[in-house]
Design a protein around this motif. Structure first.
Motif, PDB file in Angstrom:
ATOM      1  N   GLU A  32      21.012  44.698 -24.375  1.00  0.00           N
ATOM      2  CA  GLU A  32      21.529  45.383 -23.186  1.00  0.00           C
ATOM      3  C   GLU A  32      20.646  45.114 -21.969  1.00  0.00           C
ATOM      4  N   THR A  33      19.342  45.116 -22.162  1.00  0.00           N
ATOM      5  CA  THR A  33      18.417  44.813 -21.067  1.00  0.00           C
ATOM      6  C   THR A  33      18.600  43.375 -20.585  1.00  0.00           C
ATOM      7  N   LEU A  34      18.686  42.444 -21.515  1.00  0.00           N
ATOM      8  CA  LEU A  34      18.879  41.037 -21.155  1.00  0.00           C
ATOM      9  C   LEU A  34      20.215  40.823 -20.457  1.00  0.00           C
ATOM     10  N   TYR A  35      21.244  41.539 -20.884  1.00  0.00           N
ATOM     11  CA  TYR A  35      22.566  41.450 -20.261  1.00  0.00           C
ATOM     12  C   TYR A  35      22.487  41.943 -18.809  1.00  0.00           C
ATOM     13  N   GLY A  36      21.847  43.078 -18.596  1.00  0.00           N
ATOM     14  CA  GLY A  36      21.681  43.595 -17.234  1.00  0.00           C
ATOM     15  C   GLY A  36      20.909  42.632 -16.357  1.00  0.00           C
ATOM     16  N   ALA A  37      19.867  42.035 -16.906  1.00  0.00           N
ATOM     17  CA  ALA A  37      19.077  41.055 -16.146  1.00  0.00           C
ATOM     18  C   ALA A  37      19.911  39.819 -15.813  1.00  0.00           C
ATOM     19  N   ALA A  38      20.758  39.392 -16.752  1.00  0.00           N
ATOM     20  CA  ALA A  38      21.619  38.224 -16.514  1.00  0.00           C
ATOM     21  C   ALA A  38      22.631  38.511 -15.415  1.00  0.00           C
ATOM     22  N   LEU A  39      23.222  39.707 -15.430  1.00  0.00           N
ATOM     23  CA  LEU A  39      24.168  40.070 -14.372  1.00  0.00           C
ATOM     24  C   LEU A  39      23.469  40.124 -13.025  1.00  0.00           C
ATOM     25  N   ALA A  40      22.254  40.662 -12.998  1.00  0.00           N
ATOM     26  CA  ALA A  40      21.487  40.721 -11.753  1.00  0.00           C
ATOM     27  C   ALA A  40      21.161  39.317 -11.257  1.00  0.00           C
ATOM     28  N   TYR A  41      20.798  38.416 -12.158  1.00  0.00           N
ATOM     29  CA  TYR A  41      20.507  37.034 -11.779  1.00  0.00           C
ATOM     30  C   TYR A  41      21.717  36.402 -11.121  1.00  0.00           C
ATOM     31  N   ARG A  57      36.042  33.486 -14.716  1.00  0.00           N
ATOM     32  CA  ARG A  57      35.412  34.492 -15.573  1.00  0.00           C
ATOM     33  C   ARG A  57      34.867  33.842 -16.835  1.00  0.00           C
ATOM     34  N   ALA A  58      35.585  32.878 -17.375  1.00  0.00           N
ATOM     35  CA  ALA A  58      35.092  32.174 -18.558  1.00  0.00           C
ATOM     36  C   ALA A  58      33.782  31.456 -18.231  1.00  0.00           C
ATOM     37  N   GLN A  59      33.713  30.803 -17.076  1.00  0.00           N
ATOM     38  CA  GLN A  59      32.477  30.127 -16.664  1.00  0.00           C
ATOM     39  C   GLN A  59      31.358  31.144 -16.455  1.00  0.00           C
ATOM     40  N   TYR A  60      31.675  32.237 -15.802  1.00  0.00           N
ATOM     41  CA  TYR A  60      30.702  33.299 -15.535  1.00  0.00           C
ATOM     42  C   TYR A  60      30.138  33.838 -16.848  1.00  0.00           C
ATOM     43  N   ASP A  61      31.043  34.142 -17.788  1.00  0.00           N
ATOM     44  CA  ASP A  61      30.597  34.671 -19.080  1.00  0.00           C
ATOM     45  C   ASP A  61      29.708  33.680 -19.826  1.00  0.00           C
ATOM     46  N   LEU A  62      30.016  32.395 -19.742  1.00  0.00           N
ATOM     47  CA  LEU A  62      29.155  31.387 -20.386  1.00  0.00           C
ATOM     48  C   LEU A  62      27.762  31.377 -19.768  1.00  0.00           C
ATOM     49  N   CYS A  63      27.695  31.491 -18.442  1.00  0.00           N
ATOM     50  CA  CYS A  63      26.388  31.537 -17.780  1.00  0.00           C
ATOM     51  C   CYS A  63      25.612  32.785 -18.185  1.00  0.00           C
ATOM     52  N   VAL A  64      26.271  33.920 -18.225  1.00  0.00           N
ATOM     53  CA  VAL A  64      25.615  35.155 -18.650  1.00  0.00           C
ATOM     54  C   VAL A  64      25.135  35.015 -20.097  1.00  0.00           C
ATOM     55  N   ASN A  65      25.981  34.466 -20.963  1.00  0.00           N
ATOM     56  CA  ASN A  65      25.579  34.242 -22.357  1.00  0.00           C
ATOM     57  C   ASN A  65      24.327  33.373 -22.433  1.00  0.00           C
ATOM     58  N   ALA A  66      24.309  32.292 -21.662  1.00  0.00           N
ATOM     59  CA  ALA A  66      23.165  31.374 -21.680  1.00  0.00           C
ATOM     60  C   ALA A  66      21.898  32.076 -21.205  1.00  0.00           C
ATOM     61  N   LEU A  67      22.018  32.908 -20.182  1.00  0.00           N
ATOM     62  CA  LEU A  67      20.848  33.640 -19.685  1.00  0.00           C
ATOM     63  C   LEU A  67      20.348  34.642 -20.720  1.00  0.00           C
ATOM     64  N   VAL A  68      21.259  35.324 -21.383  1.00  0.00           N
ATOM     65  CA  VAL A  68      20.861  36.283 -22.423  1.00  0.00           C
ATOM     66  C   VAL A  68      20.166  35.546 -23.571  1.00  0.00           C
ATOM     67  N   ASP A  70      18.656  32.648 -23.493  1.00  0.00           N
ATOM     68  CA  ASP A  70      17.370  32.148 -23.019  1.00  0.00           C
ATOM     69  C   ASP A  70      16.335  33.276 -22.991  1.00  0.00           C
ATOM     70  N   GLY A  71      16.743  34.445 -22.510  1.00  0.00           N
ATOM     71  CA  GLY A  71      15.836  35.593 -22.500  1.00  0.00           C
ATOM     72  C   GLY A  71      15.425  35.996 -23.900  1.00  0.00           C
ATOM     73  N   TRP A  72      16.369  35.934 -24.833  1.00  0.00           N
ATOM     74  CA  TRP A  72      16.067  36.257 -26.231  1.00  0.00           C
ATOM     75  C   TRP A  72      15.069  35.246 -26.797  1.00  0.00           C
ATOM     76  N   ASP A  73      15.341  33.962 -26.582  1.00  0.00           N
ATOM     77  CA  ASP A  73      14.486  32.915 -27.135  1.00  0.00           C
ATOM     78  C   ASP A  73      13.094  32.902 -26.507  1.00  0.00           C
ATOM     79  N   ARG A  74      12.981  33.355 -25.269  1.00  0.00           N
ATOM     80  CA  ARG A  74      11.698  33.310 -24.557  1.00  0.00           C
ATOM     81  C   ARG A  74      11.095  34.701 -24.363  1.00  0.00           C
ATOM     82  N   ARG A  75      11.351  35.595 -25.280  1.00  0.00           N
ATOM     83  CA  ARG A  75      10.873  36.962 -25.116  1.00  0.00           C
ATOM     84  C   ARG A  75       9.393  37.123 -25.439  1.00  0.00           C
ATOM     85  N   GLU A  76       8.767  36.121 -25.997  1.00  0.00           N
ATOM     86  CA  GLU A  76       7.333  36.171 -26.263  1.00  0.00           C
ATOM     87  C   GLU A  76       6.560  35.972 -24.956  1.00  0.00           C
TER      88      GLU A  76
END
Length: 102
Positions: A32-41, A57-68, A70-76
């Motif tokens: 949820e935090t990563l999703y909010g950050a992606a929407l803000a980005y 919207r499909a393109q937008y959702d793909l970008c949001v997914n990619a940001l989430v 990426d945030g998950w993978d780089r959370r360290e």
């Protein structure tokens, strides 16, 4: 900012290959935090959330997914290896920015 609905959460869990953690409160809170950050980005990049069911919207959702993801993978704290931005993500964000109606 759009809330993270149960349908959107399920789609993000599937995209990030985290469906086995769907009931883990720590995972869902971070998602949820990563999703909010992606929407803000996206908003700060000048891209508004398009209406449901549109090609934008499909393109937008793909970008949001990619940001989430990426945030998950780089959370360290540190990331090893070369940090490379996904060129498909950048092209899609640029396309959305160029077609934004003001």
């Amino acid at each position: 900012m759009a809330p993270l609905t149960s349908e959107r959460r399920a789609a993000l869990l599937a995209y990030c290959k985290l469906t086995e953690f769907a009931e883990d409160p720590e995972v869902t809170a971070l998602l949820e935090t990563l999703y909010g950050a992606a929407l803000a980005y996206m908003a700060q990049a000048g891209v508004s959330e398009p209406p449901e069911g549109t090609p934008r919207r499909a393109q937008y959702d793909l970008c949001v997914n990619a940001l989430v993801l990426d945030g998950w993978d780089r959370r360290e704290i540190t990331v090893s290896g070369a940090a490379v931005e996904n060129p498909a993500f950048r092209r899609t964000v640029n396309q959305l920015k160029r077609t934004e109606i003001h």
